[in-house]
Design a protein around this motif. Structure first.
Motif, PDB file in Angstrom:
ATOM      1  N   GLY A  27      -7.437   6.205   3.068  1.00  0.00           N
ATOM      2  CA  GLY A  27      -6.751   5.363   2.198  1.00  0.00           C
ATOM      3  C   GLY A  27      -6.356   6.070   0.755  1.00  0.00           C
ATOM      4  O   GLY A  27      -6.168   7.261   0.947  1.00  0.00           O
ATOM      5  N   LEU A  28      -6.129   5.428  -0.132  1.00  0.00           N
ATOM      6  CA  LEU A  28      -5.545   6.045  -1.567  1.00  0.00           C
ATOM      7  C   LEU A  28      -6.380   7.024  -1.887  1.00  0.00           C
ATOM      8  O   LEU A  28      -5.997   8.018  -2.492  1.00  0.00           O
ATOM      9  N   GLU A  29      -7.907   6.725  -2.042  1.00  0.00           N
ATOM     10  CA  GLU A  29      -8.759   7.898  -2.507  1.00  0.00           C
ATOM     11  C   GLU A  29      -8.691   9.407  -1.884  1.00  0.00           C
ATOM     12  O   GLU A  29      -8.368  10.347  -2.381  1.00  0.00           O
ATOM     13  N   GLU A  30      -8.733   9.023  -0.548  1.00  0.00           N
ATOM     14  CA  GLU A  30      -8.468  10.414   0.267  1.00  0.00           C
ATOM     15  C   GLU A  30      -7.072  11.065   0.109  1.00  0.00           C
ATOM     16  O   GLU A  30      -6.949  12.247  -0.273  1.00  0.00           O
ATOM     17  N   LEU A  68      -3.980   9.203   4.172  1.00  0.00           N
ATOM     18  CA  LEU A  68      -3.884   7.663   3.698  1.00  0.00           C
ATOM     19  C   LEU A  68      -4.492   7.114   4.958  1.00  0.00           C
ATOM     20  O   LEU A  68      -5.027   6.063   4.811  1.00  0.00           O
ATOM     21  N   ARG A  69      -4.159   7.509   5.932  1.00  0.00           N
ATOM     22  CA  ARG A  69      -4.384   6.573   7.166  1.00  0.00           C
ATOM     23  C   ARG A  69      -6.085   6.779   7.373  1.00  0.00           C
ATOM     24  O   ARG A  69      -6.627   5.808   7.797  1.00  0.00           O
ATOM     25  N   THR A  75       0.809  -1.274  -0.049  1.00  0.00           N
ATOM     26  CA  THR A  75       0.192   0.131   0.012  1.00  0.00           C
ATOM     27  C   THR A  75       0.796   1.220  -0.003  1.00  0.00           C
ATOM     28  O   THR A  75       0.662   2.246  -0.467  1.00  0.00           O
ATOM     29  N   ALA A 120       0.657   4.051  -2.612  1.00  0.00           N
ATOM     30  CA  ALA A 120       0.424   5.616  -2.091  1.00  0.00           C
ATOM     31  C   ALA A 120       1.321   6.517  -2.832  1.00  0.00           C
ATOM     32  O   ALA A 120       0.947   7.473  -3.173  1.00  0.00           O
TER      33      ALA A 120
END
Length: 261
Positions: free
Chosen positions: A244-247, A240-241, A33, A37
């Motif tokens: 995730g990747l979208e945020e 990210l925390r 991840t 990222a």
């Protein structure tokens, strides 16, 4: 040798904007991840990637980054995973990949061996927050041999003599840091960073990038009034925390919207 990092900053300037440098810890929330990222950051506007292998005693990092690096270490991150990650990222993006590392792991690994493996993985250089140029003879020699960038830190407390040495020894850019403080002190931090960049320029620094807890597009714009690049870490790690990747992608896009001059 041409610095890939300096070239990326110059390319951003040619497009009428300052450079955006995004930091993420390697191995968080897991190795794959963290690779995805970094690619996400590059795909959403980062000009330069700054990747931090987790370290057991991260003296420079704030709480959000410390918690992420502790999670990465608990998840089994090993030093050699740095090169695996850099290679995987460099294969997928065109932007330079820098590793921000404390000095002890490099020393333990072997300075030349570390430099050779970073180069072979497609890395662009090292940011070394806890070593000064006068103590970095071995690394300076290894970076000259390999063409890797070496980025040292300058602080407002640095003497003119020390700034002269930092500018002379750094390639790519000088990492301009202002003492971290709570959000309410941001105006003072900005003044300290602004003053420091102007001192660095007086000593001949071609590229100075600032990291002072920048977390909003407005702060990115403010820093890029006087600096060549804005460095953001915590806001990206938090995104990210929490989402995730979208945020992470939407936060990166928002922040890079502040780079236009």
């Amino acid at each position: 040798m041409t610095s890939r990092v300096a070239a990326a900053i110059d390319a951003a300037h040619a497009e009428g904007r300052g450079a955006f440098i995004g930091y993420l810890p390697l191995g968080f929330p897991d190795l794959q991840t963290s690779i995805d990222a970094a690619v996400t950051l590059a795909d959403n506007g980062a000009d330069i990637l700054e990747l931090g292998p987790p370290y057991s005693d991260p003296v420079m990092d704030g709480t959000v980054i410390q918690e992420a690096t502790q999670a990465a270490l608990a998840g089994g991150f090993r030093l050699r995973d740095t090169f695996t990650a850099v290679r995987a990222i460099a294969d997928r993006v065109d932007v330079p990949v820098l590793v921000m590392t404390y000095w002890n792991p490099v020393l333990q690994y072997g300075v030349d061996r570390y430099a050779d493996e970073l180069l072979a993985a497609g890395g662009a250089g090292l940011i070394t927050p806890d070593i000064t140029p006068d103590a970095a003879t071995e690394w300076i020699a290894a970076s000259e041999r390999t063409g890797l960038d070496r980025i040292f830190l300058a602080a407002p407390t640095s003497t003119d003599e020390r700034l002269e040495m930092i500018v002379g020894a750094s390639t790519g850019f000088v990492y301009t840091v202002s003492t971290m403080g709570i959000t309410g002190e941001r105006a003072e931090l900005d003044a300290a960073a602004r003053g420091l960049v102007s001192r660095l320029r007086a000593h001949g620094a071609e590229h100075a990038c600032v990291g002072i807890g920048i977390s909003t597009p407005v702060q990115v714009t403010g820093v890029l009034e006087y600096a060549d690049g804005a460095i953001v870490g915590t806001a990206l790690v938090r995104a990210l925390r929490d989402g995730g990747l979208e945020e992470l992608a939407s936060t990166a896009r928002a922040l890079t919207s502040g780079t236009a001059r």
